[in-house]
Enzyme design. Structure first.
Site, PDB file in Angstrom:
ATOM      1  N   LYS A 106       0.642  -3.765   4.160  1.00  0.00           N
ATOM      2  CA  LYS A 106      -0.545  -3.167   3.055  1.00  0.00           C
ATOM      3  C   LYS A 106      -1.358  -3.795   1.956  1.00  0.00           C
ATOM      4  CE  LYS A 106       0.876   1.230   5.114  1.00  0.00           C
ATOM      5  NZ  LYS A 106      -0.190   1.770   5.878  1.00  0.00           N
TER       6      LYS A 106
ATOM      7  N   GLY B  60       0.327  12.050  12.279  1.00  0.00           N
ATOM      8  CA  GLY B  60       1.923  11.770  11.810  1.00  0.00           C
ATOM      9  C   GLY B  60       1.855  12.302  10.678  1.00  0.00           C
TER      10      GLY B  60
ATOM     11  N   TYR C  79       6.507  -5.388   6.153  1.00  0.00           N
ATOM     12  CA  TYR C  79       5.391  -4.313   5.605  1.00  0.00           C
ATOM     13  C   TYR C  79       5.282  -3.969   4.548  1.00  0.00           C
ATOM     14  CZ  TYR C  79       4.210   0.993   4.015  1.00  0.00           C
ATOM     15  OH  TYR C  79       4.087   1.750   3.940  1.00  0.00           O
TER      16      TYR C  79
ATOM     17  N   SER D 298       0.584   2.094  -0.324  1.00  0.00           N
ATOM     18  CA  SER D 298       1.720   2.394  -0.512  1.00  0.00           C
ATOM     19  C   SER D 298       2.640   1.428  -2.136  1.00  0.00           C
ATOM     20  CB  SER D 298       2.969   1.727   0.386  1.00  0.00           C
ATOM     21  OG  SER D 298       4.055   1.301  -0.114  1.00  0.00           O
ATOM     22  N   ALA D 299       3.054   1.879  -2.594  1.00  0.00           N
ATOM     23  CA  ALA D 299       3.164   1.418  -3.217  1.00  0.00           C
ATOM     24  C   ALA D 299       4.014  -0.207  -3.369  1.00  0.00           C
ATOM     25  CB  ALA D 299       4.597   2.356  -4.646  1.00  0.00           C
TER      26      ALA D 299
ATOM     27  N   PRO E 261      20.671  -3.433   0.910  1.00  0.00           N
ATOM     28  CA  PRO E 261      19.416  -5.092   0.115  1.00  0.00           C
ATOM     29  C   PRO E 261      18.083  -4.404  -0.219  1.00  0.00           C
ATOM     30  CG  PRO E 261      20.518  -5.100   2.711  1.00  0.00           C
ATOM     31  CD  PRO E 261      21.021  -3.705   2.179  1.00  0.00           C
ATOM     32  N   GLY E 262      17.871  -4.936  -1.117  1.00  0.00           N
ATOM     33  CA  GLY E 262      16.392  -4.953  -0.888  1.00  0.00           C
ATOM     34  C   GLY E 262      15.745  -3.270  -2.134  1.00  0.00           C
TER      35      GLY E 262
ATOM     36  N   TYR F 192       0.258   4.931  -2.266  1.00  0.00           N
ATOM     37  CA  TYR F 192       1.144   6.368  -2.128  1.00  0.00           C
ATOM     38  C   TYR F 192       3.192   5.725  -3.019  1.00  0.00           C
ATOM     39  CZ  TYR F 192      -0.699   8.112   2.000  1.00  0.00           C
ATOM     40  OH  TYR F 192      -2.415   7.624   3.233  1.00  0.00           O
ATOM     41  N   PHE F 193       3.316   7.408  -3.786  1.00  0.00           N
ATOM     42  CA  PHE F 193       5.183   6.682  -3.882  1.00  0.00           C
ATOM     43  C   PHE F 193       5.930   7.069  -2.725  1.00  0.00           C
ATOM     44  CE2 PHE F 193       2.899   5.231  -6.875  1.00  0.00           C
ATOM     45  CZ  PHE F 193       3.716   4.423  -8.053  1.00  0.00           C
ATOM     46  N   ASN F 194       6.926   8.095  -2.864  1.00  0.00           N
ATOM     47  CA  ASN F 194       7.357   9.189  -1.898  1.00  0.00           C
ATOM     48  C   ASN F 194       6.806  10.225  -1.311  1.00  0.00           C
ATOM     49  OD1 ASN F 194       9.405   6.787  -4.011  1.00  0.00           O
ATOM     50  ND2 ASN F 194      10.631   6.704  -1.823  1.00  0.00           N
TER      51      ASN F 194
ATOM     52  N   LYS G  65       6.469   1.676   9.557  1.00  0.00           N
ATOM     53  CA  LYS G  65       6.299   2.587   8.570  1.00  0.00           C
ATOM     54  C   LYS G  65       7.914   2.077   8.148  1.00  0.00           C
ATOM     55  CE  LYS G  65       6.629   7.093   8.689  1.00  0.00           C
ATOM     56  NZ  LYS G  65       6.388   8.378   7.620  1.00  0.00           N
TER      57      LYS G  65
END
Length: 336
Positions: free
Chosen positions: A152, A10, A148, A124-125, A292-293, A176-178, A84
Site C-alpha cells: 500500500k 469486493g 501487505y 490502509s492505515a 504476533p504483530g 482506511y481503518f477497520n 488484503k
C-alpha cells in the site's frame, strides 16, 4: 461521471458502487473474482433496480484495462483491486507485490495511455505501522510492519511521484481503518471464505453457530479493558467517503492522503458486547494468546477528512453490528 471500480465486486467496492450509482454516477466494475463472488452482481441489481456493467479482467492486463477505459469513456478510476490478508502477505509476499503493486502500475499505465488522470486509491492505515503517537494523523511517519502494508505504501509513493511529474493528476489515497457492517438491505456485506481474518465476520459466524466460539487474542494489553482497541468504521460511511473524495478531486489536483475512520477507539470486548446487545444473547468466547504483530491500540485523527472532504462517519457501533447480523441472517446456508 463515468467511474471504473477495479475490484468493484469486493466488500468495499460493491458498497461504493451502490452509493455512486444512487447519486447518479455511471459505474463500471472491473474484477477478476479472485477474492469476490459473481453473485454480488445480481445482489447489486436487486438493490439498484438495474444491472451494472462488469468486465472480467485482471488489472495486470494493461491492454484490457485500456480498452475498458476507452470503450466506456471513463472519467475517473477508484482502485480497490488488491489482496488484503496480512498473514498471507507474510507467507507469500511475491503474490502481494505482484497483485497490489504491479496491478496498480498497470492501471496507471492504462490511464496515462488513455489520458484519464483522476484516481482514488484504496489504501490502509497499515501504512503507519507501530504508532509513534495517537491518534494517527496523515503526517504520522509511515513504517509498515508487513508486506501487505508495504504494498500500500509503495503504491502511495508511486502516486506521489506521478503527481509531481504531471500536475494534471488528481489523486486521493484513502487510508482506511477497520471497515465493518453491511448494506441496509442485507444483500451485500463482508463474506470471507473459510475462517475469517477479521473480527466482525468471525463474531457473526459464532453467533450463527458456524463456529463454536470466539477466540479473543490477548487480554493483557495496556488498553481500556486489556483487549486490543481499533477504529471500526461502517462500510457505508466508507463508501460515502469515496464519493466525497471524487467530489473533492473534481476541483483539486495533486496528491492527497486522507484518513477514513471514526476517530474513536473501540475494544474487542466493547464490539462483542455491542453485538450481543443486538442479538440478545451471550456468545461463547475464550481469551487466547496474542497474535504476533497485533498492535494494542490504534485509531484515526479524522480532522482532515472533515475539513477537506466535508465528510465524517455518521453510523454507530450498534448500526455496524445490526447490519452485519442482518447480512449474516440473510446468508445462512440451508443447514443452519
Amino acid at each position: 461521471m463515468r467511474i471504473l471500480l477495479t475490484g468493484g465486486a469486493g466488500y468495499i467496492g460493491s458498497h461504493t458502487a451502490v452509493v455512486l450509482t444512487q447519486a447518479g454516477h455511471e459505474v463500471v466494475i472491473l474484477d477478476n473474482f479472485c477474492n469476490s463472488q459473481r453473485s454480488v452482481l445480481e445482489r447489486l441489481k436487486s438493490i439498484l433496480g438495474k444491472g451494472l456493467l462488469c468486465i472480467d479482467v485482471d488489472v495486470r492486463n494493461t491492454a484490457s484495462v485500456s480498452k475498458a477505459l476507452r470503450d466506456y469513456q471513463i472519467d475517473a478510476v477508484i482502485h480497490f483491486a488488491g489482496l488484503k490478508a496480512v498473514g498471507e502477505s507474510v507467507q507469500n509476499p511475491l503474490k502481494y507485490y505482484a497483485n497490489n503493486v504491479q496491478g496498480s502500475i498497470s492501471v496507471l499505465q492504462a490511464m496515462q495511455e488513455v489520458g484519464i488522470k483522476t484516481f482514488v486509491f484504496s489504501s490502509s492505515a497499515t501504512v503507519y505501522g507501530d504508532p509513534k503517537y495517537l491518534p494517527y494523523d496523515e503526517d504520522h511517519p509511515t513504517q509498515p510492519m508487513n508486506p501487505y502494508g508495504w504494498t500500500k505504501l509503495q503504491v502511495e509513493e508511486i502516486l506521489h511521484d506521478l503527481s509531481k511529474s504531471d500536475p494534471q493528476w488528481k489523486i486521493s489515497c484513502l487510508r482506511y481503518f477497520n471497515p465493518v457492517g453491511a448494506h441496509d438491505s442485507g444483500l451485500i456485506g463482508e463474506d470471507p471464505n473459510g475462517i475469517p481474518n477479521n473480527l466482525m465476520p468471525f463474531i457473526s459466524k459464532v453467533a450463527s453457530g458456524e463456529l463454536p466460539q470466539l477466540n479473543i487474542f490477548g487480554n493483557d494489553y495496556l488498553s481500556k479493558d486489556g483487549t486490543g482497541e481499533r477504529d471500526y468504521i461502517h462500510v457505508m460511511d466508507l463508501a460515502d467517503g469515496h464519493m466525497a473524495a471524487l467530489d473533492f478531486l473534481s476541483n483539486n489536483s495533486g496528491w492527497h492522503a486522507i484518513n477514513l475512520g471514526t476517530g474513536v477507539s473501540t475494544s474487542v470486548l466493547e464490539l462483542v458486547e455491542a453485538f450481543e446487545g443486538v442479538i440478545h444473547k451471550k456468545l461463547p468466547k475464550e481469551f487466547v494468546e496474542r497474535r504476533p504483530g497485533d498492535l494494542p491500540i490504534y485509531y484515526a485523527k479524522v480532522d482532515k477528512a472533515k475539513n477537506t472532504l466535508g465528510w465524517e462517519a455518521k453510523r454507530s457501533l450498534q448500526d455496524m453490528c445490526r447490519s452485519s447480523w442482518d447480512f449474516k441472517k440473510k446468508n445462512l446456508s440451508p443447514a443452519q
